[in-house]
Design an enzyme around this catalytic site. Structure first.
Site, PDB file in Angstrom:
ATOM      1  N   GLU A  37       0.583  -1.324  -0.029  1.00  0.00           N
ATOM      2  CA  GLU A  37      -0.147   0.003   0.054  1.00  0.00           C
ATOM      3  C   GLU A  37       1.088   0.867   0.194  1.00  0.00           C
ATOM      4  O   GLU A  37       0.385   2.256  -0.385  1.00  0.00           O
ATOM      5  CB  GLU A  37      -0.637   0.056   1.248  1.00  0.00           C
ATOM      6  CG  GLU A  37      -2.027  -1.357   1.047  1.00  0.00           C
ATOM      7  CD  GLU A  37      -1.400  -2.494   1.979  1.00  0.00           C
ATOM      8  OE1 GLU A  37      -1.834  -2.950   2.741  1.00  0.00           O
ATOM      9  OE2 GLU A  37      -0.102  -2.210   2.187  1.00  0.00           O
ATOM     10  N   CYS A  91      10.756   6.555   7.272  1.00  0.00           N
ATOM     11  CA  CYS A  91      10.989   7.447   7.027  1.00  0.00           C
ATOM     12  C   CYS A  91      11.936   7.544   5.970  1.00  0.00           C
ATOM     13  O   CYS A  91      12.030   8.053   4.750  1.00  0.00           O
ATOM     14  CB  CYS A  91      10.844   8.623   7.492  1.00  0.00           C
ATOM     15  SG  CYS A  91       9.250   9.045   8.667  1.00  0.00           S
TER      16      CYS A  91
END
Length: 305
Positions: free
Chosen positions: A223, A251
């Site tokens: 996703e 991140c």
């Protein structure tokens, strides 16, 4: 009932279930001189249901598969059960030999060679014919969705296909991002671009070799990849990301995946070293900005300043 379009007998026949039975009570039979003429006829009358068992080679099947209304059914049953139903060869050995000849092409036609063309396979291991008919009713064979999938089936099939690109050692996952029935992006799980694939040891977590400082999973979810690919087109070449704190590991892998070329940060974070190693491997420049230093030099070899 329709008249036979060509004189009979002809070498190629097609069985059509007529609106009304013939005087004998059996369905009407249409005969054609060639498969092409049969295909032309059913194309012009494609809203009528036709059934045939004369399309018995791959070349013929591929000819009819050009039409969006053609469905190839495969009816099978366990070998011993078919033998028990058969009035043919006296012994099981003779039956198996005959079955192999049909399945694997001893007679010039290999039924097994057409498995990839089959739309629906029906396993007839039912005890009675009525049980088989009941099962066929549940399949709703004339339903167009068997040949032209609805949108949910279409996109889920593509998501399943995307999952086969996954390199994650834990599981294969695929995702499709859709807007107004148009595919915006696709994604599958695995390590970010330019890093070693998960199945090549790129993610210690998924490979069960986590050590202190590398407990986080490096694999992006399907996703996430689908969403990041949308962002990547907007990021563009030569993008620089400024953040007041050095990015965490999760991140970091998303920054790498979006195509950012340089990352500039100020404050350090507990995962600085691990993030720096990933940026270095992926070829992303990482440098620390210090407002007290007049001239800011880029970091060397991905090391923190």
């Amino acid at each position: 009932m329709e008249n036979t379009p060509l004189p009979s007998p002809a070498p190629f026949s097609l069985l059509r279930e007529a609106e009304a039975p013939s005087s004998s009570g059996t369905p009407n039979t249409l005969q054609f001189f060639s498969p092409e003429s049969a295909l032309d006829h059913v194309t012009r009358h494609w809203r009528t249901n036709f059934v045939t068992t004369d399309i018995n080679s791959r070349d013929l099947v591929e000819l009819f598969l050009k039409r969006p209304f053609f469905m190839l059914l495969c009816m099978d049953a366990p070998l011993h059960k078919r033998f028990s139903r058969c009035d043919g060869p006296a012994s099981l050995e003779e039956f198996v030999r005959e079955d192999d000849a049909i399945r694997f092409g001893q007679y010039g036609t290999s039924m097994s060679a057409m498995k990839d063309l089959v739309n629906i396979t029906i396993m007839n291991d039912f005890r009675t014919v009525s049980d088989l008919y009941e099962h066929l009713e549940t399949l709703d064979l004339p339903n167009p969705s068997h040949l032209r999938p609805d949108w949910d089936t279409y996109f889920m099939t593509l998501a399943s296909l995307a999952s086969h690109r996954s390199n994650c050692m834990k599981r294969r996952v695929g995702a499709i991002l859709v807007r107004e029935k148009r595919i915006v992006s696709t994604g599958y799980n695995g390590t970010p671009r330019n890093l070693r694939n998960c199945n090549e040891g790129g993610c210690p977590h998924c490979n069960g070799i986590s050590t202190a400082g590398s407990v986080e999973c490096l694999c992006l979810h399907a996703e996430e990849n689908a969403l990041l690919e949308v962002g990547k087109e907007r990021v563009g070449d030569g993008a620089v990301l400024y953040c007041n704190t050095c990015p965490c590991l999760k991140c970091t892998i998303k920054i790498i995946q979006t195509g950012v070329q340089s990352v500039v940060y100020n404050l350090t974070y507990k995962m600085d070293d691990a993030s720096a190693r990933l940026f270095e491997e992926a070829g992303v420049e990482l440098r620390r900005f210090d407002p007290n230093v007049r001239s800011q030099l880029p970091a060397l070899d991905g090391r923190l300043r």
